[in-house]
Design an enzyme around this catalytic site. Sequence first.
Site, PDB file in Angstrom:
ATOM      1  N   ASN A  47       5.106  12.770   0.956  1.00 25.75           N
ATOM      2  CA  ASN A  47       6.219  11.850   1.222  1.00 25.75           C
ATOM      3  C   ASN A  47       7.115  12.521   2.260  1.00 25.75           C
ATOM      4  O   ASN A  47       7.821  13.475   1.938  1.00 25.75           O
ATOM      5  CB  ASN A  47       6.967  11.595  -0.093  1.00 25.75           C
ATOM      6  CG  ASN A  47       8.250  10.811   0.108  1.00 25.75           C
ATOM      7  OD1 ASN A  47       8.494  10.263   1.189  1.00 25.75           O
ATOM      8  ND2 ASN A  47       9.077  10.755  -0.929  1.00 25.75           N
TER       9      ASN A  47
ATOM     10  N   LYS B 121       9.707  11.336   3.626  1.00 31.74           N
ATOM     11  CA  LYS B 121      11.115  10.917   3.505  1.00 31.74           C
ATOM     12  C   LYS B 121      11.658  10.562   4.904  1.00 31.74           C
ATOM     13  O   LYS B 121      10.915  10.026   5.708  1.00 31.74           O
ATOM     14  CB  LYS B 121      11.939  12.004   2.791  1.00 31.74           C
ATOM     15  CG  LYS B 121      11.278  12.434   1.478  1.00 31.74           C
ATOM     16  CD  LYS B 121      12.142  13.303   0.619  1.00 31.74           C
ATOM     17  CE  LYS B 121      11.393  13.651  -0.670  1.00 31.74           C
ATOM     18  NZ  LYS B 121      12.190  14.410  -1.623  1.00 31.74           N
TER      19      LYS B 121
ATOM     20  N   HIS C 239      11.492   5.724  -5.879  1.00 33.02           N
ATOM     21  CA  HIS C 239      11.797   7.156  -5.752  1.00 33.02           C
ATOM     22  C   HIS C 239      13.253   7.380  -6.179  1.00 33.02           C
ATOM     23  O   HIS C 239      14.109   6.538  -5.931  1.00 33.02           O
ATOM     24  CB  HIS C 239      11.575   7.611  -4.301  1.00 33.02           C
ATOM     25  CG  HIS C 239      11.590   9.098  -4.162  1.00 33.02           C
ATOM     26  ND1 HIS C 239      12.757   9.817  -4.191  1.00 33.02           N
ATOM     27  CD2 HIS C 239      10.581   9.994  -4.035  1.00 33.02           C
ATOM     28  CE1 HIS C 239      12.468  11.109  -4.071  1.00 33.02           C
ATOM     29  NE2 HIS C 239      11.156  11.246  -3.983  1.00 33.02           N
TER      30      HIS C 239
ATOM     31  N   GLU D 259      15.509   9.080  -4.974  1.00 31.24           N
ATOM     32  CA  GLU D 259      16.481   9.018  -3.870  1.00 31.24           C
ATOM     33  C   GLU D 259      16.855   7.574  -3.566  1.00 31.24           C
ATOM     34  O   GLU D 259      17.993   7.277  -3.202  1.00 31.24           O
ATOM     35  CB  GLU D 259      15.905   9.736  -2.631  1.00 31.24           C
ATOM     36  CG  GLU D 259      15.915  11.252  -2.844  1.00 31.24           C
ATOM     37  CD  GLU D 259      14.824  12.018  -2.115  1.00 31.24           C
ATOM     38  OE1 GLU D 259      14.191  11.442  -1.209  1.00 31.24           O
ATOM     39  OE2 GLU D 259      14.598  13.190  -2.464  1.00 31.24           O
TER      40      GLU D 259
ATOM     41  N   GLU E 160       8.526  12.674 -11.295  1.00 28.68           N
ATOM     42  CA  GLU E 160       9.285  13.584 -10.438  1.00 28.68           C
ATOM     43  C   GLU E 160      10.637  13.870 -11.088  1.00 28.68           C
ATOM     44  O   GLU E 160      11.573  13.071 -10.956  1.00 28.68           O
ATOM     45  CB  GLU E 160       9.533  12.950  -9.063  1.00 28.68           C
ATOM     46  CG  GLU E 160       8.279  12.636  -8.289  1.00 28.68           C
ATOM     47  CD  GLU E 160       8.562  12.581  -6.793  1.00 28.68           C
ATOM     48  OE1 GLU E 160       7.900  13.317  -6.056  1.00 28.68           O
ATOM     49  OE2 GLU E 160       9.455  11.838  -6.367  1.00 28.68           O
TER      50      GLU E 160
ATOM     51  N   GLY F 256      13.212  19.246  -4.135  1.00 29.23           N
ATOM     52  CA  GLY F 256      13.874  19.954  -3.040  1.00 29.23           C
ATOM     53  C   GLY F 256      14.674  21.165  -3.478  1.00 29.23           C
ATOM     54  O   GLY F 256      15.470  21.697  -2.709  1.00 29.23           O
TER      55      GLY F 256
ATOM     56  N   SER G  52       9.095  20.119  -5.795  1.00 28.33           N
ATOM     57  CA  SER G  52       8.878  21.518  -5.376  1.00 28.33           C
ATOM     58  C   SER G  52       7.441  21.988  -5.557  1.00 28.33           C
ATOM     59  O   SER G  52       7.199  23.171  -5.854  1.00 28.33           O
ATOM     60  CB  SER G  52       9.857  22.458  -6.101  1.00 28.33           C
ATOM     61  OG  SER G  52      11.195  22.115  -5.778  1.00 28.33           O
TER      62      SER G  52
HETATM   63  P1  13P Z   1       9.880  18.213  -2.677  1.00 25.30           P
HETATM   64  O1  13P Z   1       8.396  18.480  -2.705  1.00 25.30           O
HETATM   65  O2  13P Z   1      10.515  18.498  -1.342  1.00 25.30           O
HETATM   66  O3  13P Z   1      10.589  18.842  -3.830  1.00 25.30           O
HETATM   67  O4  13P Z   1      10.055  16.603  -2.853  1.00 25.30           O
HETATM   68  C1  13P Z   1       9.369  15.969  -3.876  1.00 25.30           C
HETATM   69  C2  13P Z   1       9.525  14.510  -3.682  1.00 25.30           C
HETATM   70  O5  13P Z   1      10.592  13.947  -3.839  1.00 25.30           O
HETATM   71  C3  13P Z   1       8.320  13.753  -3.264  1.00 25.30           C
HETATM   72  O6  13P Z   1       8.519  12.385  -3.367  1.00 25.30           O
END
Ligand code: 13P
Length: 251
Positions: free
Chosen positions: A12, A14, A99, A101, A169, A175, A214
């Site tokens: 992803n 983002k 997601h 976010e 997740e 992150g 992560s």
């Molecule tokens: P990270 O791998 O950067 O922690 O992000 C995970 C994520 O949100 C994938 O959708």
Amino acid sequence: MSQSPKTLIAGNWKMNGLTKDLAQFEAVVTALNEKPAPDCQVLLCPPVTILAGASQICQNSALQTGAQNTHVAESGAHTGDIGATMLRDAGADFIIVGHSERRADHQETDGVVNAKARSCLNAGLIPIICVGETHAERTSGLALTVVEHQLNGSVPDFDEGQEIVIAYEPVWAIGTGLVPDTNDITNMHAAIREWLVTRFGERGKGVRILYGGSLKPSNAAEILPIPNVNGGLIGGASLKSEDFLGIVYTV
Ligand code: 13P
């Protein structure tokens, strides 16, 4: 659908990636040509601005492309929005929905996520439906309850021949470099599997459950073999082809 589904390694991107970064897609395609990863389905979800370009690079390759969001409607008067049929037209095979976010930045409720997942299925695409608890919910012992509540609200029915994917997740692992311990991942994925089988019967055994948060080449070999972990959803480590391939080749 088979009882032990093929591992899905999904990236992803983002809100990252310009036209020049299509070079990363070329690098992954070339690597998978030279050294196939037959036990693994490989997917990258770039920002929509480069989705069509990325999909062109991936044609006839082992790398598939997906989108990160969709509108609930197929088309119409929704300025600035993009529907699932349009994303399919741009080459997407999958769409990430719900997601954390988007739930946080755009107040997406379980009901909205459910409608988005249904619009993916109607367009012939596979929704990757994201769930996961916050740090406060984890420390108060509410992780399983929160995730079950999200599953109840966010996951639509799907027909024979259609497919959904669940991504667990934990918000606090995204992150941050933090990862739940193996026991917590084992228990959560087992609970999600149990929920899927209760809701969908035999078909629930074939739904892939991805872990995200992560995930990196350095911890993939520990996390991906956990029972009911059927792949990963990777943010930061999917942006560079070497890191992403480092995860793909652990499968
Ligand atoms: P990270 O791998 O950067 O922690 O992000 C995970 C994520 O949100 C994938 O959708």
